[in-house]
Design an enzyme around this catalytic site. Structure first.
Site, PDB file in Angstrom:
ATOM      1  N   ASN A 110       0.848  -1.188   0.000  1.00  0.00           N
ATOM      2  CA  ASN A 110       0.000   0.000   0.000  1.00  0.00           C
ATOM      3  C   ASN A 110       0.882   1.235   0.000  1.00  0.00           C
ATOM      4  OD1 ASN A 110      -2.434   1.530   0.241  1.00  0.00           O
ATOM      5  ND2 ASN A 110      -2.028   1.797   2.429  1.00  0.00           N
ATOM      6  N   HIS A 112       0.742   5.183   1.464  1.00  0.00           N
ATOM      7  CA  HIS A 112      -0.025   6.040   2.378  1.00  0.00           C
ATOM      8  C   HIS A 112       0.608   7.428   2.398  1.00  0.00           C
ATOM      9  CE1 HIS A 112      -2.690   6.970   5.671  1.00  0.00           C
ATOM     10  NE2 HIS A 112      -1.670   7.547   6.280  1.00  0.00           N
ATOM     11  N   SER A 139       4.638   6.975   2.428  1.00  0.00           N
ATOM     12  CA  SER A 139       5.253   5.702   2.814  1.00  0.00           C
ATOM     13  C   SER A 139       4.692   4.565   1.968  1.00  0.00           C
ATOM     14  CB  SER A 139       4.910   5.369   4.275  1.00  0.00           C
ATOM     15  OG  SER A 139       5.228   6.431   5.151  1.00  0.00           O
ATOM     16  N   ASP A 148      -3.108   0.855   8.111  1.00  0.00           N
ATOM     17  CA  ASP A 148      -1.890   1.630   7.842  1.00  0.00           C
ATOM     18  C   ASP A 148      -0.729   1.219   8.749  1.00  0.00           C
ATOM     19  OD1 ASP A 148      -3.164   3.055   5.792  1.00  0.00           O
ATOM     20  OD2 ASP A 148      -4.022   4.446   7.236  1.00  0.00           O
TER      21      ASP A 148
END
Ligand code: GRF
Length: 216
Positions: A110, A112, A139, A148
């Protein structure tokens, strides 16, 4: 020696500028191929970007499913039909169930828009400004069950300027996202990063603090 390109499935809900950066990077030699782009929204502009590049697209609406688990199970089946090596979350605006996250343990990334662990969740740019942060950024991390959370591989730092607005700061962070996401995918493709027994490793050694680009 030619190696086979890493197969990716990208999940998104919106504009897909990160998808575009990955598409552009593959044209530029990133050894990865996007097998499909999947969205929970049929109006996601990212689907158009994918179609323009000849990438298969699918939409899976959540409405017909009674709960998160049944939706996520259908999503798993859809994704696995493309047999990807790595799943890329690129602005996919859904909370993922433990079922989903566990299924893709070690091959789910992912991006973020904050310097995790700071500012998890939404409205990160506004929160960075309100907190008086002088440094903000983005990040790329492996996904775990914690929202997260998960091991951060690479961060880009961005200086907060005195006259910054949420929009200006977001735009500068997004520009960095477009650099660091393809970079991490490249490291994964080259076998440089992996999750081994729940531990992030880079080049065969534990990586406990992220790599940082554009340090201030
Ligand atoms: C980015 O800000 C990313 O960090 C977050 O969602 C946004 C996606 O933007 N996870 P885009 O759709 O790639 O333009």
């Amino acid at each position: 020696m030619s190696k086979e390109a890493l197969s990716l499935v990208v999940l998104l809900s919106g504009s897909g500028s990160n998808l575009q950066a990955i598409i552009d990077a593959t044209a530029d030699g990133l050894p990865a191929k996007i097998a499909a782009v999947i969205s929970n929204r049929d109006d996601a502009y990212g689907l158009e970007r994918a179609a323009k590049s000849g990438i298969e697209t699918r939409v899976l609406h959540h409405k017909p499913y009674p709960n998160r688990e049944t939706y996520d199970q259908a999503l798993i089946e859809l994704i696995d039909g493309f047999q990807p090596d790595l799943i890329i979350l690129a602005g996919f605006m859904r909370i993922l169930s433990p079922l989903f996250v566990q299924h893709y343990q070690g091959r789910l990334l992912n991006i973020h828009p904050s310097l995790l662990p700071k500012h998890k969740g939404l409205h990160t740019h506004q929160r960075a400004l309100e907190a008086g942060d002088t440094v903000h950024g983005a990040s790329v991390h492996f996904v775990t069950e914690e929202l997260d959370g998960g091991s951060v591989v690479l961060q880009a730092q961005v200086a907060v300027e005195a006259n910054d607005t949420e929009e200006r700061l977001a735009a500068r962070v997004l520009k960095q996202e477009h650099i660091i996401y393809p970079q991490v995918i490249g490291w994964f493709a080259d076998g440089r990063i992996a999750i081994i027994n729940h531990q992030l490793e880079m080049d065969g050694k534990p990586l406990n603090t992220p790599v940082i680009v554009h340090p201030l």
